[in-house]
Design an enzyme around this catalytic site. Structure first.
Site, mmCIF file in Angstrom:
data_model
loop_
_atom_site.group_PDB
_atom_site.id
_atom_site.type_symbol
_atom_site.label_atom_id
_atom_site.label_comp_id
_atom_site.label_asym_id
_atom_site.label_seq_id
_atom_site.Cartn_x
_atom_site.Cartn_y
_atom_site.Cartn_z
ATOM 1 N N VAL A 244 0.838 -1.201 0.000
ATOM 2 C CA VAL A 244 0.000 0.000 0.000
ATOM 3 C C VAL A 244 0.874 1.252 0.000
ATOM 4 O O VAL A 244 0.546 2.259 -0.649
ATOM 5 C CB VAL A 244 -0.946 0.013 1.218
ATOM 6 C CG1 VAL A 244 -1.752 1.307 1.273
ATOM 7 C CG2 VAL A 244 -1.883 -1.187 1.187
ATOM 8 N N CYS A 245 1.989 1.195 0.706
ATOM 9 C CA CYS A 245 2.842 2.380 0.905
ATOM 10 C C CYS A 245 3.251 3.082 -0.394
ATOM 11 O O CYS A 245 3.125 4.309 -0.492
ATOM 12 C CB CYS A 245 4.078 2.010 1.713
ATOM 13 S SG CYS A 245 3.692 1.410 3.384
#
EC number: 1.11.1.24
Length: 266
Positions: free
Chosen positions: A118-119
């Protein structure tokens, strides 16, 4: 606090960005994450939020809260200061939060780890919209517990391979975890940060904060909208912004009678 002994000097750039001088370090090494689990709870921040805030009493009622506990990262309190190493423009620099006071708003966001999932979607989304934040006199700062070497390796990795490519703002290294701890987002048993995001005004005061669990990415659109609403009410202290407010839309007077002008128009 992540303290650094050496003194710093600001670098002037065409965009008037407030970054201290570059430091020289050796070549990078890469750290990879294989598994990432979500915490069952995060008590470090919640404990402080039990304290109630009070509205200031003046001749004109203020709708800006001043939190009572100065040592907690609450809306209305000064943001905890820090100085730390960071990667920007594929070089190592020093970043000190208080250098922005009186100069810029700051979007400070924490993410768990480099080379994850996700980062990079969040980090690149903020980078792609950075020029819009610049127009609002705002700097974006990303923070994780990774080293500057890991940050550098990640920005040197192509986006199609899960990397970041060149970014338009610094990634800060919080290897001591002191920054994450001071902002109340550290997951102590895992040693990583929750997805905390803080909007800090030019006086160094926290005006907005959100914290997501590890699997939930954040919205750049909503961050931008909140920043614009904050700047509007600071420029127009007799007004407040209703739900979903965007620039150009009707604001509201925080008064039982005057607010009817807004409600009658919707």
């Amino acid at each position: 606090m992540a303290s650094v002994a050496s003194s710093t000097t600001l670098i002037s750039s065409p965009s008037s960005r407030v970054f201290p001088a570059k430091s020289s370090l050796s070549s990078p090494s890469v750290s990879f994450l294989r598994t990432l689990s979500s915490p069952s709870a995060s008590a470090s921040l919640r404990s402080g939020f039990a304290r109630r805030s009070s509205l200031s009493s003046t001749s004109r009622r203020s709708f800006a809260v001043k939190a009572q506990a100065d040592d907690l990262p609450l809306v209305g309190n000064k943001a905890p200061d820090f100085e730390a190493e960071a990667v920007f423009d594929q070089e190592f620099i020093k970043v000190k939060l208080s250098d922005y006071i009186g100069k810029k708003y700051v979007i400070l966001f924490f993410y768990p780890l480099d080379f994850t999932f996700v980062c990079p979607t969040e980090i690149t989304a903020f980078s792609d919209r950075h020029s819009e934040f610049e127009k609002l006199n705002t700097e974006v700062l990303g923070v994780s517990v990774d080293s500057v070497f890991s940050h550098l390796a990640w920005v040197q990795t192509d986006r199609k391979s899960g990397g970041l490519g060149d970014l338009n703002y610094p990634l800060i290294s919080d290897v001591t975890k002191s920054i994450s701890k001071s902002f109340g987002v550290l997951i102590h048993d895992q040693g990583i940060a929750l997805r905390g995001l803080f909007i800090i005004d030019k006086e160094g005061v926290i005006q907005h904060s959100t914290i997501n669990n590890l699997g939930i990415g954040r919205s750049v659109d909503e961050t931008m909208r909140t920043l614009q609403a904050l700047q509007y009410i600071q420029e127009n202290p007799d007004e407040v912004c209703p739900a979903g407010w965007k620039p150009g839309e009707k604001s509201m007077k925080p008064d039982p009678k005057l607010s009817k002008e807004y409600f009658s128009a919707i």
